[in-house]
Design a protein around this motif. Structure first.
Motif, PDB file in Angstrom:
ATOM      1  N   MET A  94      42.841  51.601  89.398  1.00 35.41           N
ATOM      2  CA  MET A  94      41.716  50.970  88.710  1.00 35.41           C
ATOM      3  C   MET A  94      40.897  52.053  88.016  1.00 35.41           C
ATOM      4  N   VAL A  95      40.471  51.761  86.808  1.00 35.85           N
ATOM      5  CA  VAL A  95      39.596  52.662  86.048  1.00 35.85           C
ATOM      6  C   VAL A  95      38.414  51.848  85.544  1.00 35.85           C
ATOM      7  N   VAL A  96      37.202  52.356  85.773  1.00 36.66           N
ATOM      8  CA  VAL A  96      35.981  51.708  85.286  1.00 36.66           C
ATOM      9  C   VAL A  96      35.283  52.681  84.351  1.00 36.66           C
ATOM     10  N   GLU A  97      35.095  52.270  83.123  1.00 37.15           N
ATOM     11  CA  GLU A  97      34.397  53.091  82.131  1.00 37.15           C
ATOM     12  C   GLU A  97      33.030  52.475  81.870  1.00 37.15           C
ATOM     13  N   LEU A  98      31.988  53.290  82.019  1.00 37.69           N
ATOM     14  CA  LEU A  98      30.613  52.843  81.820  1.00 37.69           C
ATOM     15  C   LEU A  98      30.117  53.351  80.477  1.00 37.69           C
ATOM     16  N   ASP A  99      29.564  52.448  79.680  1.00 35.72           N
ATOM     17  CA  ASP A  99      29.071  52.795  78.339  1.00 35.72           C
ATOM     18  C   ASP A  99      27.638  53.300  78.459  1.00 35.72           C
ATOM     19  N   ARG A 100      27.511  54.569  78.878  1.00 30.99           N
ATOM     20  CA  ARG A 100      26.199  55.196  78.993  1.00 30.99           C
ATOM     21  C   ARG A 100      26.205  56.535  78.265  1.00 30.99           C
ATOM     22  N   ASP A 101      25.020  57.039  77.971  1.00 31.25           N
ATOM     23  CA  ASP A 101      24.878  58.296  77.242  1.00 31.25           C
ATOM     24  C   ASP A 101      25.485  59.427  78.073  1.00 31.25           C
TER      25      ASP A 101
ATOM     26  N   VAL B 120      24.143  47.844  81.383  1.00 32.40           N
ATOM     27  CA  VAL B 120      25.235  48.769  81.063  1.00 32.40           C
ATOM     28  C   VAL B 120      26.512  47.960  80.836  1.00 32.40           C
ATOM     29  N   LYS B 121      27.207  48.262  79.755  1.00 32.23           N
ATOM     30  CA  LYS B 121      28.508  47.644  79.516  1.00 32.23           C
ATOM     31  C   LYS B 121      29.582  48.399  80.286  1.00 32.23           C
ATOM     32  N   ALA B 122      30.435  47.657  80.950  1.00 34.32           N
ATOM     33  CA  ALA B 122      31.499  48.260  81.760  1.00 34.32           C
ATOM     34  C   ALA B 122      32.842  47.716  81.305  1.00 34.32           C
ATOM     35  N   LYS B 123      33.815  48.593  81.257  1.00 36.36           N
ATOM     36  CA  LYS B 123      35.189  48.220  80.933  1.00 36.36           C
ATOM     37  C   LYS B 123      36.053  48.497  82.160  1.00 36.36           C
ATOM     38  N   ILE B 124      36.610  47.448  82.725  1.00 32.82           N
ATOM     39  CA  ILE B 124      37.393  47.546  83.958  1.00 32.82           C
ATOM     40  C   ILE B 124      38.872  47.389  83.610  1.00 32.82           C
TER      41      ILE B 124
ATOM     42  N   TYR C 198      32.621  43.605  81.073  1.00 30.67           N
ATOM     43  CA  TYR C 198      31.507  43.041  81.834  1.00 30.67           C
ATOM     44  C   TYR C 198      30.259  43.851  81.542  1.00 30.67           C
ATOM     45  N   THR C 199      29.117  43.164  81.502  1.00 30.88           N
ATOM     46  CA  THR C 199      27.829  43.816  81.292  1.00 30.88           C
ATOM     47  C   THR C 199      27.023  43.757  82.580  1.00 30.88           C
ATOM     48  N   VAL C 200      26.708  44.940  83.107  1.00 26.94           N
ATOM     49  CA  VAL C 200      25.869  45.020  84.301  1.00 26.94           C
ATOM     50  C   VAL C 200      24.430  44.705  83.892  1.00 26.94           C
ATOM     51  N   ARG C 201      23.879  43.660  84.485  1.00 27.25           N
ATOM     52  CA  ARG C 201      22.511  43.234  84.157  1.00 27.25           C
ATOM     53  C   ARG C 201      21.577  43.557  85.324  1.00 27.25           C
ATOM     54  N   VAL C 202      20.432  44.096  84.998  1.00 28.48           N
ATOM     55  CA  VAL C 202      19.495  44.531  86.036  1.00 28.48           C
ATOM     56  C   VAL C 202      18.181  43.764  86.001  1.00 28.48           C
ATOM     57  N   HIS C 203      17.998  42.895  85.025  1.00 25.40           N
ATOM     58  CA  HIS C 203      16.761  42.138  84.901  1.00 25.40           C
ATOM     59  C   HIS C 203      17.007  40.671  85.254  1.00 25.40           C
ATOM     60  N   ALA C 204      15.924  39.958  85.479  1.00 23.58           N
ATOM     61  CA  ALA C 204      15.967  38.506  85.744  1.00 23.58           C
ATOM     62  C   ALA C 204      16.813  38.193  86.973  1.00 23.58           C
TER      63      ALA C 204
END
Length: 357
Positions: free
Chosen positions: A130-137, A170-174, A267-273
């Protein structure tokens, strides 16, 4: 010392007396049945060996693996700067963070009763890597790629978790490499996939079978030399030759087989609401699960009972054959006396004399 009585096994006599067909014409039918029985016994022995070999091999059944993706958010009530987190001004428990969860569950077969359900399987049993890529700076975060590969010493788990600090979505690609019991490949030729109606990963044996069915359906085998395949326009374009040898086809197909593409989930990791978020859809993947012992499954459960029944019939047949042989000996005895009583009595006396001597 007394010798124990050993019960001797009686030899089974299945042949009719010679020349019996002359006075019982119907016996010819029995001889034909015997010839058929010998051929049938040969096939049964061969099939029995095949069944025994098949029972020793594991059998895999296709099941559906349902994958769920979700995330938890913690301590997202206030905005905290990155410098504060780096300098340790807040404890790890107070820093805003999120946890990405990737879980899977094997669905029960349709109509399966509770008592017939097999033992539960873990999600990681069906994943090679499994590889998870996080779209962060990348300048601010260095741990944007997470990798997991199956290890022999590891125990299987129901899911994976990736925990990171942060207070932004954060957008994640699994990417999941699904594990299969049999080696499966992707056919990298779009033309071959279209000609052979291949819609997904396929085993090498399945690939060859698909091609053979196409050859037979379109009558491409040379009538004079069955080893030669006269390709039609589409197959010649796909294989790169108008004529190919059937014996070289398996090796030729290697060039068209590559590793299957991984399963990709965006998938988009959501932290609000809210503290818990889940993907709108679950993802169903077809996997192969080894079936339990098949010793008592299907018609093979009655083999032993049928074998005992066949043994009883064999004993009855042996008794009937013995009766026929005794009847023929009695008939020959009486026939010889009726044809020439004087000569018969002299022969009988001579035989008795020799026996007494």
């Amino acid at each position: 010392m007394a010798t124990p009585n050993v019960k001797r096994k009686r030899l089974v006599e299945k042949s009719l007396p010679p020349a019996i067909e002359t006075y019982i014409p119907e016996s010819r039918l029995f001889m034909q049945l015997q010839a058929l029985e010998r051929r049938l016994d040969t096939k049964i022995v061969r099939k029995r060996l095949e069944v025994q070999e098949a029972l020793g091999k594991p059998v895999y059944k296709k099941r559906i693996l349902r994958i769920f993706v979700s995330n938890l958010a913690a301590n997202q009530t206030g905005a905290v700067g990155l410098d504060d987190m780096d300098e340790g001004r807040l404890g790890a428990a107070e820093a805003p963070s999120w946890t990405l969860r990737i879980e899977g569950r094997l669905l029960d077969p349709t109509g399966a009763a509770t008592k017939t359900r097999t033992a539960s399987h873990k999600f990681s049993e069906f994943v090679n890597s499994m590889v998870v890529e996080l779209d962060r700076d990348p300048d601010l975060y260095s741990d944007n790629v997470v990798q997991w590969r199956r290890a022999a010493a590891e125990g299987d788990v129901d899911g994976f978790e990736v925990k990171r600090r942060g207070d932004e979505d954060v957008k994640a690609k699994i990417m999941l490499d699904i594990r299969t019991a049999t080696d499966r490949f992707k056919v990298n030729s779009p033309l071959l996939r279209e000609l052979l109606d291949i819609r997904g990963p396929i085993s090498k044996a399945g690939f060859i079978m698909k091609l053979w069915q196409y050859i037979k359906f379109n009558n491409l085998q040379d009538s004079d030399d069955p080893d030669q395949i006269r390709c039609d326009t589409g197959l010649a374009l796909a294989l790169g030759s108008p004529v190919v040898s059937f014996t070289t086809l398996p090796q030729m197909l290697h060039a068209f087989m590559t590793r299957p593409d991984p399963l990709i989930i965006e998938y988009t990791v959501r932290v609000h609401a809210g503290d818990f978020h889940m993907a709108q859809y679950a993802f169903d993947v077809e996997v192969e699960v080894e079936e339990p012992s098949r010793q008592n499954i299907g018609p093979l459960a009655n083999v032993q009972a049928r074998h005992r029944e066949l043994g009883q019939i064999e004993s009855q047949l042996a008794q009937k054959m013995q009766d026929i042989h005794n009847a023929r000996a009695k008939r020959d005895f009486l026939r010889g006396f009726a044809d020439d009583p004087v000569a018969f009595v002299h022969r009988w006396i001579d035989n008795q004399t020799k026996d007494l001597e």
